[in-house]
Design a protein around this motif. Sequence first.
Motif, short mmCIF file in Angstrom:
data_model
loop_
_atom_site.label_atom_id
_atom_site.label_comp_id
_atom_site.label_asym_id
_atom_site.label_seq_id
_atom_site.Cartn_x
_atom_site.Cartn_y
_atom_site.Cartn_z
N ASP A 10 0.80 -1.22 0.00
CA ASP A 10 0.00 0.00 0.00
C ASP A 10 0.83 1.28 0.00
N LYS A 11 2.15 1.14 0.16
CA LYS A 11 3.01 2.33 0.12
C LYS A 11 4.39 1.93 -0.37
N ILE A 12 4.87 2.64 -1.38
CA ILE A 12 6.22 2.43 -1.90
C ILE A 12 6.89 3.80 -1.97
N GLU A 13 8.04 3.91 -1.29
CA GLU A 13 8.73 5.19 -1.21
C GLU A 13 10.17 5.04 -1.67
N ILE A 14 10.70 6.09 -2.29
CA ILE A 14 12.11 6.15 -2.67
C ILE A 14 12.79 7.09 -1.68
N VAL A 15 13.85 6.58 -1.03
CA VAL A 15 14.45 7.32 0.08
C VAL A 15 15.96 7.45 -0.10
N GLY A 16 16.49 8.64 0.14
CA GLY A 16 17.93 8.86 0.22
C GLY A 16 18.64 8.92 -1.12
N VAL A 23 9.16 -0.52 1.07
CA VAL A 23 7.88 -1.10 0.68
C VAL A 23 7.09 -1.44 1.93
N ARG A 24 5.89 -0.87 2.05
CA ARG A 24 5.02 -1.22 3.17
C ARG A 24 3.91 -2.10 2.64
N SER A 25 3.70 -3.22 3.32
CA SER A 25 2.63 -4.15 2.96
C SER A 25 1.58 -4.15 4.06
N ALA A 26 0.33 -4.16 3.67
CA ALA A 26 -0.78 -4.23 4.61
C ALA A 26 -1.42 -5.61 4.50
N THR A 27 -1.59 -6.26 5.63
CA THR A 27 -2.32 -7.53 5.68
C THR A 27 -3.68 -7.23 6.30
N PHE A 40 0.76 -4.08 9.45
CA PHE A 40 1.72 -3.62 8.45
C PHE A 40 3.08 -4.27 8.66
N SER A 41 3.78 -4.45 7.57
CA SER A 41 5.19 -4.87 7.61
C SER A 41 5.91 -4.04 6.56
N ARG A 42 7.21 -3.94 6.74
CA ARG A 42 8.04 -3.15 5.82
C ARG A 42 9.29 -3.91 5.45
N HIS A 43 9.77 -3.64 4.26
CA HIS A 43 11.11 -4.07 3.91
C HIS A 43 11.73 -3.02 2.98
N VAL A 44 13.05 -3.01 2.98
CA VAL A 44 13.79 -2.03 2.19
C VAL A 44 14.61 -2.78 1.14
N VAL A 45 14.59 -2.25 -0.06
CA VAL A 45 15.37 -2.84 -1.16
C VAL A 45 16.42 -1.80 -1.56
N GLN A 46 17.71 -2.21 -1.47
CA GLN A 46 18.80 -1.33 -1.85
C GLN A 46 19.37 -1.79 -3.19
N THR A 70 6.02 -6.39 -9.63
CA THR A 70 6.35 -5.73 -10.90
C THR A 70 6.44 -4.22 -10.72
N GLU A 71 5.65 -3.67 -9.80
CA GLU A 71 5.70 -2.23 -9.55
C GLU A 71 7.04 -1.82 -8.94
N VAL A 72 7.52 -2.59 -7.96
CA VAL A 72 8.81 -2.30 -7.34
C VAL A 72 9.93 -2.48 -8.36
N GLN A 73 9.84 -3.51 -9.18
CA GLN A 73 10.84 -3.74 -10.22
C GLN A 73 10.90 -2.56 -11.19
N ALA A 74 9.75 -2.06 -11.58
CA ALA A 74 9.71 -0.92 -12.52
C ALA A 74 10.33 0.32 -11.90
N ILE A 75 10.04 0.56 -10.62
CA ILE A 75 10.62 1.72 -9.93
C ILE A 75 12.14 1.57 -9.84
#
Length: 97
Positions: A10-16, A23-27, A40-46, A70-75
């Motif tokens: 439900d939330k994808i942010e680009i930081v730094g 990436v925030r996921s809502a269950t 909610f849970s979160r993970h960060v992809v560097q 696919t959305e995170v991959q595109a970003i």
Amino acid sequence: MAITKTTEQDKIEIVGEGKDIQVRSATVIKEDGVELTRSFSRHVVQCVNTAKNEDDSFTHTDTDISGESTEVQAIANAVWTDSVKAAKKSANEANML
């Protein structure tokens, strides 16, 4: 009485400067269409992972994003330019010294 459980990003942010992707996921658990709980849970992809070797050299590995949505991959493909990756490698090395 139908109980359903869904997970959505439900939330994808680009930081730094390294363009880390948070990436925030809502269950969501619903009963008969009425929401009972949301967590909610979160993970960060560097873009780059860095390891310091025994001889004090560094090994840089581009992050495998094939398991991301696919959305995170595109970003990632849009923002992780060669210059961003080079800056991230330099920053990782500086933080490990």
